[in-house]
Each structure stands twice: as C-alpha cells, then as structure tokens.
Design an enzyme around this catalytic site. Structure first.
Site, PDB file in Angstrom:
ATOM      1  N   GLY A   7       0.819  -0.944  -0.094  1.00 48.26           N
ATOM      2  CA  GLY A   7       0.150  -0.148   0.352  1.00 48.26           C
ATOM      3  C   GLY A   7       0.677   1.286   0.005  1.00 48.26           C
ATOM      4  N   PHE A  11       0.401   6.728   4.287  1.00 46.31           N
ATOM      5  CA  PHE A  11       0.604   6.468   5.438  1.00 46.31           C
ATOM      6  C   PHE A  11       1.312   5.150   5.116  1.00 46.31           C
ATOM      7  CE2 PHE A  11      -0.520   3.717   9.623  1.00 46.31           C
ATOM      8  CZ  PHE A  11       0.368   5.171  10.356  1.00 46.31           C
ATOM      9  N   LYS A  96      -6.962   1.537   9.696  1.00 45.44           N
ATOM     10  CA  LYS A  96      -8.252   1.612  10.398  1.00 45.44           C
ATOM     11  C   LYS A  96      -9.460   2.289  10.307  1.00 45.44           C
ATOM     12  CE  LYS A  96      -5.135   4.847  12.470  1.00 45.44           C
ATOM     13  NZ  LYS A  96      -4.319   5.372  12.882  1.00 45.44           N
ATOM     14  N   ALA A 128       0.539  10.866   8.634  1.00 49.58           N
ATOM     15  CA  ALA A 128       2.208  10.186   7.944  1.00 49.58           C
ATOM     16  C   ALA A 128       2.515  11.389   7.743  1.00 49.58           C
ATOM     17  CB  ALA A 128       1.075   9.938   6.792  1.00 49.58           C
ATOM     18  N   LYS A 179     -12.541   6.264  16.471  1.00 51.08           N
ATOM     19  CA  LYS A 179     -12.160   6.895  16.276  1.00 51.08           C
ATOM     20  C   LYS A 179     -12.305   8.316  15.772  1.00 51.08           C
ATOM     21  CE  LYS A 179      -7.727   7.867  14.051  1.00 51.08           C
ATOM     22  NZ  LYS A 179      -7.064   8.453  13.046  1.00 51.08           N
ATOM     23  N   ASP A 232      -5.943   7.950  19.402  1.00 51.71           N
ATOM     24  CA  ASP A 232      -6.110   8.669  18.673  1.00 51.71           C
ATOM     25  C   ASP A 232      -7.360   9.688  17.596  1.00 51.71           C
ATOM     26  OD1 ASP A 232      -5.066   8.661  15.975  1.00 51.71           O
ATOM     27  OD2 ASP A 232      -5.577   6.374  15.461  1.00 51.71           O
ATOM     28  N   THR A 236      -7.095  12.953  16.325  1.00 54.27           N
ATOM     29  CA  THR A 236      -8.090  13.537  15.162  1.00 54.27           C
ATOM     30  C   THR A 236      -9.142  14.159  15.253  1.00 54.27           C
ATOM     31  OG1 THR A 236      -7.690  10.756  15.199  1.00 54.27           O
ATOM     32  CG2 THR A 236      -9.039  11.466  13.144  1.00 54.27           C
ATOM     33  N   SER A 242      -6.451  16.494   9.740  1.00 53.21           N
ATOM     34  CA  SER A 242      -6.998  14.992   9.913  1.00 53.21           C
ATOM     35  C   SER A 242      -8.330  15.101   8.369  1.00 53.21           C
ATOM     36  CB  SER A 242      -7.472  13.874  11.341  1.00 53.21           C
ATOM     37  OG  SER A 242      -8.795  13.595  10.626  1.00 53.21           O
ATOM     38  N   ARG A 243      -8.482  13.813   8.071  1.00 57.48           N
ATOM     39  CA  ARG A 243      -9.256  14.134   6.571  1.00 57.48           C
ATOM     40  C   ARG A 243     -10.702  13.913   6.950  1.00 57.48           C
ATOM     41  NH1 ARG A 243      -5.529   9.222   3.997  1.00 57.48           N
ATOM     42  NH2 ARG A 243      -5.373   8.587   6.294  1.00 57.48           N
ATOM     43  N   GLU A 264     -11.931   7.386   5.939  1.00 52.93           N
ATOM     44  CA  GLU A 264     -12.185   5.606   6.181  1.00 52.93           C
ATOM     45  C   GLU A 264     -13.731   5.955   7.236  1.00 52.93           C
ATOM     46  OE1 GLU A 264     -11.698   3.007   5.471  1.00 52.93           O
ATOM     47  OE2 GLU A 264      -9.430   2.722   5.571  1.00 52.93           O
TER      48      GLU A 264
HETATM   49  N1  LIG Z   1      -2.565   8.971   6.051  1.00 53.39           N
HETATM   50  C1  LIG Z   1      -2.777   8.616   8.044  1.00 53.39           C
HETATM   51  O1  LIG Z   1      -1.807  10.125   8.359  1.00 53.39           O
HETATM   52  C2  LIG Z   1      -2.433   7.705   8.216  1.00 53.39           C
HETATM   53  C3  LIG Z   1      -3.561   6.847   7.645  1.00 53.39           C
HETATM   54  N2  LIG Z   1      -4.002   5.471   8.187  1.00 53.39           N
HETATM   55  C4  LIG Z   1      -4.832   4.438   7.846  1.00 53.39           C
HETATM   56  O2  LIG Z   1      -4.073   4.184   6.586  1.00 53.39           O
HETATM   57  C5  LIG Z   1      -4.341   3.116   5.641  1.00 53.39           C
HETATM   58  C6  LIG Z   1      -4.145   3.890   4.218  1.00 53.39           C
HETATM   59  O3  LIG Z   1      -4.716   4.737   4.584  1.00 53.39           O
HETATM   60  P1  LIG Z   1      -3.845   6.090   3.603  1.00 53.39           P
HETATM   61  O4  LIG Z   1      -2.177   6.077   3.427  1.00 53.39           O
HETATM   62  O5  LIG Z   1      -3.714   7.481   4.347  1.00 53.39           O
HETATM   63  O6  LIG Z   1      -4.178   6.293   2.175  1.00 53.39           O
HETATM   64  P2  LIG Z   1      -4.041   7.676   0.693  1.00 53.39           P
HETATM   65  O7  LIG Z   1      -5.188   7.358   0.132  1.00 53.39           O
HETATM   66  O8  LIG Z   1      -3.133   8.349   1.003  1.00 53.39           O
HETATM   67  O9  LIG Z   1      -4.123   5.490  -0.346  1.00 53.39           O
HETATM   68  C7  LIG Z   1      -4.656   4.858  -0.340  1.00 53.39           C
HETATM   69  C8  LIG Z   1      -3.551   3.783  -0.614  1.00 53.39           C
HETATM   70  O10 LIG Z   1      -3.974   2.547  -0.876  1.00 53.39           O
HETATM   71  C9  LIG Z   1      -3.851   2.108  -2.702  1.00 53.39           C
HETATM   72  N3  LIG Z   1      -5.140   1.217  -2.754  1.00 53.39           N
HETATM   73  C10 LIG Z   1      -6.564   1.427  -3.229  1.00 53.39           C
HETATM   74  N4  LIG Z   1      -7.007   0.623  -3.155  1.00 53.39           N
HETATM   75  C11 LIG Z   1      -6.297  -0.284  -3.329  1.00 53.39           C
HETATM   76  C12 LIG Z   1      -6.229  -1.509  -4.162  1.00 53.39           C
HETATM   77  N5  LIG Z   1      -7.745  -2.825  -4.231  1.00 53.39           N
HETATM   78  N6  LIG Z   1      -5.562  -2.072  -3.981  1.00 53.39           N
HETATM   79  C13 LIG Z   1      -4.411  -2.114  -3.615  1.00 53.39           C
HETATM   80  N7  LIG Z   1      -3.795  -0.246  -3.301  1.00 53.39           N
HETATM   81  C14 LIG Z   1      -5.140  -0.099  -3.376  1.00 53.39           C
HETATM   82  C15 LIG Z   1      -4.056   3.430  -3.113  1.00 53.39           C
HETATM   83  O11 LIG Z   1      -3.901   3.075  -4.372  1.00 53.39           O
HETATM   84  P3  LIG Z   1      -3.701   4.043  -5.677  1.00 53.39           P
HETATM   85  O12 LIG Z   1      -3.298   5.206  -5.467  1.00 53.39           O
HETATM   86  O13 LIG Z   1      -3.267   3.214  -6.696  1.00 53.39           O
HETATM   87  O14 LIG Z   1      -5.523   4.770  -5.646  1.00 53.39           O
HETATM   88  C16 LIG Z   1      -3.212   4.602  -2.797  1.00 53.39           C
HETATM   89  O15 LIG Z   1      -1.239   4.026  -2.483  1.00 53.39           O
HETATM   90  C17 LIG Z   1      -6.372   3.710   5.695  1.00 53.39           C
HETATM   91  O16 LIG Z   1      -6.413   2.740   6.892  1.00 53.39           O
HETATM   92  C18 LIG Z   1      -5.894   4.921   6.998  1.00 53.39           C
HETATM   93  O17 LIG Z   1      -6.972   4.994   7.759  1.00 53.39           O
HETATM   94  C19 LIG Z   1      -3.514   5.257   9.780  1.00 53.39           C
HETATM   95  C20 LIG Z   1      -2.578   6.439  10.166  1.00 53.39           C
HETATM   96  C21 LIG Z   1      -2.266   7.505   9.705  1.00 53.39           C
HETATM   97  O1  LIG Z   2      -5.142   7.674  11.883  1.00 54.44           O
HETATM   98  C1  LIG Z   2      -5.285   8.868  10.636  1.00 54.44           C
HETATM   99  C2  LIG Z   2      -3.883   9.234  12.019  1.00 54.44           C
HETATM  100  O2  LIG Z   2      -3.956   8.658  13.444  1.00 54.44           O
HETATM  101  C3  LIG Z   2      -5.217   9.786   9.941  1.00 54.44           C
HETATM  102  O3  LIG Z   2      -6.331  10.228  10.170  1.00 54.44           O
HETATM  103  P1  LIG Z   2      -7.182  10.887   8.844  1.00 54.44           P
HETATM  104  O4  LIG Z   2      -7.408   9.504   8.202  1.00 54.44           O
HETATM  105  O5  LIG Z   2      -8.679  11.681   9.203  1.00 54.44           O
HETATM  106  O6  LIG Z   2      -6.492  11.585   8.540  1.00 54.44           O
END
Ligand SMILES: NC(=O)C1=CN([C@@H]2O[C@H](COP(=O)(O)OP(=O)(O)OC[C@H]3O[C@@H](n4cnc5c(N)ncnc54)[C@H](OP(=O)(O)O)[C@@H]3O)[C@@H](O)[C@H]2O)C=CC1
Ligand SMILES: O=C(CO)COP(=O)(O)O
Length: 314
Positions: A7, A11, A96, A128, A179, A232, A236, A242-243, A264
């Site tokens: 992924g 994050f 999450k 992130a 959360k 968290d 958030t 936070s999105r 999410e």
């Molecule tokens: N961002 C943050 O600050 C934090 C995020 N998280 C959690 O991490 C998880 C991911 O979030 P985040 O990284 O921010 O999200 P993003 O929107 O930044 O990225 C999502 C990623 O997932 C990929 N993706 C989606 N669907 C698929 C699939 N079916 N197969 C392969 N790849 C896929 C997307 O690919 P593509 O680019 O090709 O669409 C993209 O690279 C969430 O559950 C979030 O809650 C946890 C803590 C902090």
């Molecule tokens: O989980 C997160 C921070 O811990 C990121 O939150 P958002 O997905 O709301 O940006």
C-alpha cells in the site's frame, strides 16, 4: 531483518520512510509510476531514502513481516486476490476501519484469507506527514500471540516511533476504526459553528460510544483508554491535518468534499450503525454520522436529535 509495506498511499509510504532508518524496506503499490522521482504524490514533499525499494510486483514481497497499509474498504478485495501468497507471514494491519461488507475489522479479514499468518495491528496517533518528517510519536502494536507481539514491537519500533504492545487485537482495532467516526462528528460540530464546547462534548460522548461498542466486541477497556483509542481520538478530533475531521467540517458547513480523499470514518459509520442495530446498542452519534454521510439527515436535525434525547445518568 527487512520488512515490506503493501500500500503506497500516504501512510504506507510514511511507515516505509520511518522503518528505512533501521534497514532496507520494500514498498509495494499498484501504481508506482512516480517511483523514479523518489517522491510519492500521495505524500508530497518527502524524498524516499535510497534503501526503500519501490515495486508494483507482488512477487518481490518476500519478507516475513509485511505491513498492510491499504484502506479498510479495499483490504478485503486485495486479500481475496492476493492473500494466498502472503499466508504464513507476519501480517500487520495498519488500516483504521470496519469492512462494510462483513462488519469485521481488518485483522479478521486477514485471518480469514491467511489462516497460517501471525496477524497484528499497528495503530495510534500518527499523521503520515508527521511520521515521514521524523517527528516523534507512540503507537500500539497488538498481536494475540504475546511472543510475536514482543518480536514485532522490537522490529517495528524506530528511532522516532515508540511502540507499546498489547494482546488485545480487537481493542486496538476498534479504537482506530471508531475514532474516525467521532472525528467526523467533531469536525461537523466545528464546521456547523457549534463551537469548541460542543466539540468537547462530542469527543467525550463519542468516546463513551467507542467504549460501549468495543466492550460488546470483547475488547478490553484499558485498550480503548490507550494510544489506539483515546490517543488517536484526541489527535483526530483536534487537528485539521485529519481527513476525517476536515470531511466532518465540510458536512457541518454544507460544503462539498473531494470524493477521492480517503475518509475511513464515512463507511465505518455505516458499519457501526449496522452493528448497533445487530447488537441492540445505543450509539446515537455514530448512527447520526452514518445518516449525515449518506445525506439522509441534515446537520441541524442531527443536533436536535442529540439535544432532545431523554436525560440520563452520565
Ligand atoms: N494518512 C494517515 O495519516 C494515516 C492513515 N492510516 C490508515 O492507513 C490506511 C491507508 O490510508 P492512507 O495511506 O492515508 O490512504 P491514501 O489515500 O493516501 O492511499 C491509499 C492507497 O491505497 C491504494 N489502494 C486502494 N485500493 C487498493 C487496492 N484495491 N489495491 C491496491 N492498492 C489500493 C491506493 O492506490 P492508488 O494510489 O493507486 O489509488 C493508495 O496508494 C487507512 O486505513 C488509514 O486510516 C493510519 C494512520 C495515519
Ligand atoms: O489516523 C490518522 C492519524 O492517526 C489519520 O487520520 P485521517 O485519516 O483522518 O487523516
């Protein structure tokens, strides 16, 4: 021992950057057209260290420990297609949310697709952008196998990420998922102009809902009061980074929000509403957020429903 991250969103990329301080990391994404620039548009302004190998070829994910950093609603589909090749490894969920199709958390989806894997959850307050910049924070590493939890805690702690461990996977996972729903509610309160006092009330009563649902899912109350829950939640609900919070602000203000942004809490609110109905639980804030996200109710109506509930003991 090197690790892999599946992924390449914000994050997954940030975790890869942090872990690269300790050794080589392989980062898998389905679209890595950006990799030659060493800057992922999902995490702008961050140059990837040279020891991160970026690939879109899953066959190159040979590591024993693999972090799964896909959105919760995408995880089930990914595992259905690719889970078999990951079975038997240490699989650490970083998502999450609660899967809308099954009403299960990511760890349950992983265990179903990869029955021989050791399944863990990494969660807690961690934007992130902060992680990628090397800012410090503390997270929860949850794994039912206490020895594996200890080993993963050591493997995944970095100079700036301090991991605490627990065997309460359900608690860690529920805290991280729920959360996000409450962060939408907090954002909605601010976006609608209800003020900081209303936000504090939403956070507190939202936390009560998180504890109620988590208890029904056999989670331990201490876990909800830890980094993965309260920690968290505080982050958030109080930061425009936070999105989920920003999405809530848009809902509260009646503004549009970019549908491409990962929020999410929107799908998870619907999953929580379904769980509340199934389990006979009173979860008014989460249920109203599901209604707001689906456009079934208006913000002012949601406020009136909350204010006019029967008075009761705290
Ligand atoms: N961002 C943050 O600050 C934090 C995020 N998280 C959690 O991490 C998880 C991911 O979030 P985040 O990284 O921010 O999200 P993003 O929107 O930044 O990225 C999502 C990623 O997932 C990929 N993706 C989606 N669907 C698929 C699939 N079916 N197969 C392969 N790849 C896929 C997307 O690919 P593509 O680019 O090709 O669409 C993209 O690279 C969430 O559950 C979030 O809650 C946890 C803590 C902090
Ligand atoms: O989980 C997160 C921070 O811990 C990121 O939150 P958002 O997905 O709301 O940006």
């Amino acid at each position: 021992m090197s690790v892999a991250v599946i992924g390449a969103g914000a994050f997954g990329t940030a975790l890869a950057v942090s872990l690269a301080a300790k050794g080589p990391v392989t980062l898998w994404g389905r679209d890595t057209g950006w990799s030659e620039s060493r800057e992922n548009p999902r995490l702008p302004g961050v140059t990837l260290p040279a020891n991160i190998h970026v690939t879109s070829d899953l066959a190159q994910i040979t590591q024993q420990t693999v972090l799964l950093a896909l959105p919760a609603q995408s995880l089930g589909g990914f595992l259905a297609a690719e889970g078999a090749r990951l079975d038997g490894r240490n699989l650490v969920s970083c998502a999450k949310g609660i899967d809308l199709g099954t009403l299960e958390g990511p760890s349950v989806l992983i265990r179903a697709a990869c029955p021989a894997a050791i399944v863990a959850v990494l969660t807690g307050p961690s934007f992130a952008a902060d992680i990628a910049r090397g800012l410090p924070t503390a997270l929860t590493l949850a794994c039912a196998d206490a020895d594996a939890a200890k080993a993963l805690q050591h493997q995944l702690s970095t100079p700036n990420l301090r991991l605490y461990r627990t065997t309460d996977v359900a608690g860690a996972e529920m805290g991280g998922a729920l959360k996000n729903v409450i962060a939408i509610a907090a954002g909605a309160a601010i976006g609608a102009g209800y003020g900081d006092s209303a936000r504090a009330a939403v956070i507190t009563r939202g936390f009560a809902e998180m504890q109620r649902l988590a208890a029904a899912m056999q989670a331990q109350p201490e876990t909800l009061a830890g980094l993965s829950g309260l920690g968290d939640l505080v982050l958030t609900c109080t930061s425009e980074q936070s999105r989920n919070f920003r999405y809530g602000q848009a809902l509260g203000a009646g503004r549009d929000f970019d549908a491409r942004t990962t929020v999410e809490g929107a799908a998870t609110a619907r999953a929580v509403a379904a769980l509340a109905a199934r389990l006979g639980l009173d979860l008014p804030i989460s249920t109203l957020i599901a209604g707001l996200a689906e456009g079934r109710i208006a913000m002012e109506q949601a406020l009136q429903i909350l204010l006019n509930r029967p008075l009761k003991e705290e």
